[in-house]
Scaffold this active site. Structure first.
Site, PDB file in Angstrom:
ATOM      1  CD  GLN A 182      -2.202 -40.255-102.530  1.00 35.69           C
ATOM      2  OE1 GLN A 182      -3.268 -39.739-101.692  1.00 35.69           O
ATOM      3  NE2 GLN A 182      -1.255 -39.460-102.548  1.00 35.69           N
ATOM      4  CB  SER A 202      -0.592 -45.464 -98.274  1.00 28.43           C
ATOM      5  OG  SER A 202       0.559 -45.327 -97.492  1.00 28.43           O
ATOM      6  CB  CYS A 328      11.530 -23.598-103.198  1.00 30.05           C
ATOM      7  SG  CYS A 328      13.014 -22.735-103.722  1.00 30.05           S
TER       8      CYS A 328
END
Lengths: 392, 278
Positions: A182, A202, A328
């Site tokens: 990041q 990445s 969730c």
């Protein structure tokens, strides 16, 4: 259904748009330049020059020399390869130190080693997501093979004091791996002056495509390849080179270097305006993370008494893309491990939203989000049984 | 991203009956803030027991809000007796189905309704210790709750139970316990007549059938009482067995031998079978 061609993309820590310049640089390698760099003939062999250029471009961004750059398939592979090499080359050392807030690629390798009988020290974090350097130093043992720590947290943007970590770890002669997925392109990283052994990057977090990563290995570090086979990447990562993506990664790093000041100033200013606007317009919300040491593009904000997935799907109606650490959305039934490690109360953890910006975002998009969010939070609180208990 | 049906999306974006019901006379609650979803069901019930009006407030994800909305639509106009028969399945069906990981949202609706009915009947709210043994400590789920949801929805694996009532979904320490509960349930519910007797059997065929029925049908049922059974010999139609564990020495063991073992083998293998103890 929202218009999928016209979204406000504030989810750049999840993935980012491929820069047009990157796409353009890659195209020849999808077309006429399809040769294999390992071939003896000129047609294939010429691709080696393209790889060298990319390696230099990556090295330039992080202060590494080209031969310290290994191309991999993704950040997770880079993390796995670093842990594999550090433990395989020091088999007598059976202890590893990392933190509770790492990316799952690191967490999973830690659990895997525990299953194999290793001792793993999982350092906790405070309410801002920061580690305690004394605790780190005390955890180091004679049989510590590796310290592995992220540069910046993907969920909160909290930046660890990696220079101080490196000083401590290297003073004990222990290897250090940094997951900088990041941070690269947002934080100035100069490995010439930062004594770490492994660093993972990445591509798709910095406007290269998905499917390309980099593992930096400091010269002189003993290395054992994670992926065994051919002699590619100087025998450190087998498999025919992903030439087009490597070219893209190189170009993305060149662009990141050129744009890093913009990321740290104008993107940070947009983020700050977004944060201030949300805090001013919406009562009962709080920032998660360390505002004094945070990625310039990230803000993680919790809205009390509402649930993250409901927020995201309401935002989706307006084409606003972000992420949440709620149960969730975490794929489990518990809120994000990062927020739990920070001790964020449940009232806030379930209602967290992460906005992560980039240089392609605009002030007008920030305006639009500031216009829409208070309405969304208000509507969900209207139907929340807990809203009545909120402090006025 | 979850694959929600259009009905779920509609009930999430335009929830029916959301908000506070000012003249509610019955309230039902389920879930908690810590669990990540909670539902407060407010009902106006006539003296005759008809649900005249229903509203809800829900903290939770899209499918929790949609399930609450569907619940209120389903029960309005029903009597409390009729409502008491409702299960989570009707809520999920009303919404055109829910992703399997989200079935617990429909169960939350059923639980809030159950709570309301208890209070309407003047019963105190359920306490966990009268609900059975606590199995999942993370989400406070008991064995009786697990059995109920498993029976209503035909669940056979611990993962399915997690999807429906969250049990086992956090630390995971109770997953084995949940699977044991399900396995016992299956052993009890297993239909008696499963293998039809063949008209004519060789000795080997008969022996194989006896072994299958003993191990797959009879042994699990004895295991529920802590007993076990061992096949010693099959000689023509005479089956010699030994009862072990809690069965050995039990004064009811002869009854078990005749009523359970012999009856089952006669029904399923050969009416001529005689069971004797070794």
């Amino acid at each position: 259904m929202a218009d999928l061609t016209n979204v406000i993309y504030f989810d750049n820590n999840a993935t980012s748009a491929v820069a047009p310049e990157v796409l353009e640089a890659m195209l020849p390698a999808f077309g006429p330049l399809y040769g294999n760099p390992s071939s003896m003939h000129t047609f294939g062999g010429q691709m080696g020059r393209w790889l060298n250029t990319a390696r230099e471009q990556v090295g330039q961004l992080i202060g590494a020399s080209p031969e310290e750059v290994i191309f991999t398939s993704c950040g997770s592979e880079s993390d796995n390869a670093a842990w594999y090499s550090a433990t395989e080359t020091q088999p007598e050392k059976r202890h590893v130190i990392t933190t509770k807030v790492e990316h799952s690629a690191v967490l999973a390798y830690g659990h895997y080693l525990e299953d194999k009988g290793y001792d793993v020290t999982w350092l906790g974090v405070d309410e801002k997501g920061q580690i305690d350097l004394n605790e780190l130093e005390q955890a180091i043992r004679p049989d510590t093979a590796l310290v592995s720590m992220m540069y910046a947290n993907n969920e909160t943007g909290t930046i660890f004091p990696i220079d101080k970590v490196a000083q401590i770890v290297k003073s004990h002669g222990v290897q250090l791996h940094v997951d900088a997925v990041q941070a690269v392109g947002k934080e100035i990283i100069d490995l010439k002056n930062l004594p770490i052994d492994y660093l993972a990057m990445s591509g798709h977090k910095l406007h290269a495509p998905k499917g390309i990563g980099v593992l930096y290995v400091r010269r002189g570090t003993r290395f054992r390849p994670f992926l065994k086979g051919g002699h590619q990447e100087r025998g450190r990562r087998a498999g025919t080179e992903n030439v087009p993506y490597i070219i893209g990664m190189g170009k993305a790093c060149e662009l990141a270097g050129a744009n890093i000041q913009e990321e740290r100033t104008s993107v940070a200013a947009m983020r700050d305006r977004l944060q201030a606007g949300l805090l001013a317009a919406i009562p009962n919300c709080k920032i998660n993370g360390d505002e004094s040491s945070r990625l310039p593009n990230t803000v993680n904000i919790s809205f009390e008494a509402v649930e993250g997935e409901a927020l995201l799907l309401q935002m989706d109606q307006y084409g606003i893309c972000a992420s949440s650490g709620s149960a969730c959305t975490s794929g489990s039934l518990e809120p994000s491990h990062v927020l739990r490690a920070m001790g964020v109360p449940f009232t806030y953890a379930h209602g967290s939203v992460r906005f992560s910006l980039c240089r392609y975002n605009t002030e007008a998009e920030v305006d639009r989000v500031l216009e829409v969010m208070p309405k969304i939070v208000h509507n969900l609180r209207e139907i929340s049984p807990f809203a009545a208990f909120l402090k006025k | 991203m979850w694959e929600y049906t259009d009905t779920v999306r509609d009930h999430f974006l335009n929830p029916r009956n959301a908000g506070v019901l000012e003249d509610a006379n019955v309230i039902g609650e389920a879930g908690s803030l810590a669990c990540g979803d909670a539902l407060k069901l407010m009902l106006k019930v006539t003296p005759e027991g008809v649900i005249e009006d229903a509203k809800f407030q829900t903290f939770g994800c899209a499918s929790a809000i949609a399930s609450s909305s569907a619940l209120t639509e389903l029960i309005k106009g029903k009597t409390m007796e009729e409502a008491a028969k409702m299960t989570n399945k009707e809520i999920a069906d009303y919404l055109g189905g829910l992703p399997k990981e989200k079935m617990h949202c429909s169960v939350m609706g059923e639980e809030a309704l159950e709570d309301a009915i208890r209070r309407w009947k003047g019963l105190p709210p359920k306490k966990h210790d009268e609900e059975g043994r606590l199995v999942c400590k993370c989400f406070g789920v008991t064995d009786l709750q697990i059995i109920k949801v498993a029976q209503e929805n035909g669940l056979t694996t611990a993962d399915e139970v997690t999807n429906f009532i969250k049990a086992g979904g956090a630390c995971g320490a109770c997953k084995d316990d949940i699977q044991t509960i399900l396995d016992k349930l299956r052993a009890i519910e297993k239909p008696m007549v499963e293998i039809k007797p063949a008209p004519r059997m060789t000795n080997v065929q008969r022996m194989q059938k006896v072994m299958t029925i003993l191990s797959q049908d009879i042994a699990p049922r004895l295991a529920l009482d802590g007993g076990s059974i061992e096949l010693i010999d099959v000689d023509g139609t005479t089956v010699v067995v030994a009862l072990r564990g809690a069965c050995s020495g039990c004064h009811a063991s002869q009854l078990t031998l005749k009523n359970l073992v012999e009856k089952t083998l006669r029904e399923q293998v050969d009416p001529a079978i005689n069971v004797v103890e070794a």
